[in-house]
Design a protein around this motif. Structure first.
Motif, PDB file in Angstrom:
ATOM      1  N   TYR A 117       0.168  -9.991   4.410  1.00  0.00           N
ATOM      2  CA  TYR A 117       0.793  -8.676   4.267  1.00  0.00           C
ATOM      3  C   TYR A 117       2.311  -8.724   4.116  1.00  0.00           C
ATOM      4  O   TYR A 117       2.909  -7.752   3.692  1.00  0.00           O
ATOM      5  CB  TYR A 117       0.409  -7.772   5.442  1.00  0.00           C
ATOM      6  CG  TYR A 117      -0.937  -7.139   5.250  1.00  0.00           C
ATOM      7  CD1 TYR A 117      -1.079  -5.969   4.512  1.00  0.00           C
ATOM      8  CD2 TYR A 117      -2.078  -7.725   5.768  1.00  0.00           C
ATOM      9  CE1 TYR A 117      -2.321  -5.396   4.314  1.00  0.00           C
ATOM     10  CE2 TYR A 117      -3.321  -7.161   5.574  1.00  0.00           C
ATOM     11  CZ  TYR A 117      -3.439  -5.997   4.847  1.00  0.00           C
ATOM     12  OH  TYR A 117      -4.661  -5.440   4.652  1.00  0.00           O
ATOM     13  N   THR A 118       2.932  -9.851   4.470  1.00  0.00           N
ATOM     14  CA  THR A 118       4.391  -9.940   4.357  1.00  0.00           C
ATOM     15  C   THR A 118       4.824 -10.818   3.179  1.00  0.00           C
ATOM     16  O   THR A 118       6.018 -11.050   2.998  1.00  0.00           O
ATOM     17  CB  THR A 118       4.999 -10.495   5.659  1.00  0.00           C
ATOM     18  OG1 THR A 118       4.441 -11.773   5.943  1.00  0.00           O
ATOM     19  CG2 THR A 118       4.754  -9.533   6.817  1.00  0.00           C
ATOM     20  N   PRO A 126      -3.328  -6.264   0.349  1.00  0.00           N
ATOM     21  CA  PRO A 126      -1.989  -5.675   0.258  1.00  0.00           C
ATOM     22  C   PRO A 126      -1.627  -5.349  -1.192  1.00  0.00           C
ATOM     23  O   PRO A 126      -2.004  -6.076  -2.110  1.00  0.00           O
ATOM     24  CB  PRO A 126      -1.072  -6.744   0.839  1.00  0.00           C
ATOM     25  CG  PRO A 126      -1.851  -8.001   0.844  1.00  0.00           C
ATOM     26  CD  PRO A 126      -3.289  -7.640   0.835  1.00  0.00           C
TER      27      PRO A 126
END
Length: 103
Positions: free
Chosen positions: A51-52, A79
């Protein structure tokens, strides 16, 4: 000359069988296999990275399958923000089923 198919099972075995059937001598030997992880701790750390991330590289349909299975089982979605790159047309087409964005 023989072809060595190193694709993971069962796809690698199927490919070797097809090649042998059409007269191309081949055998299958996989260096690795894909299995679902049994360690939720390591997966939870990796999901944060998913997600990052700015860029996600996808190398196989199996990695897509097992990642998607994990996401579904944990009520998560792929994501949207990262840029996705798939290696191979088949992998890209398989990823397109799950990622609802252009990549």
């Amino acid at each position: 000359m023989k072809i060595l198919v190193m694709r993971p099972s069962p796809e690698g075995e199927k490919l070797a069988k097809i090649l042998n059937y059409i007269g191309i001598s081949s055998w299958h030997f996989s260096l690795f296999n894909f299995l679902p992880s049994t360690s939720p701790i390591s997966l939870s750390k990796k999901i944060y990275e998913l997600y990052t991330s700015d860029v996600i590289l996808i190398f196989s349909k199996k990695s897509i399958y097992y990642t998607n299975l994990y996401l579904i089982n944990n009520n998560l979605n792929w994501p949207i923000s990262p840029d996705y790159y798939a290696i191979g047309k088949g992998t890209a087409l398989f990823l397109k089923k799950y990622i609802k964005k252009k990549f």
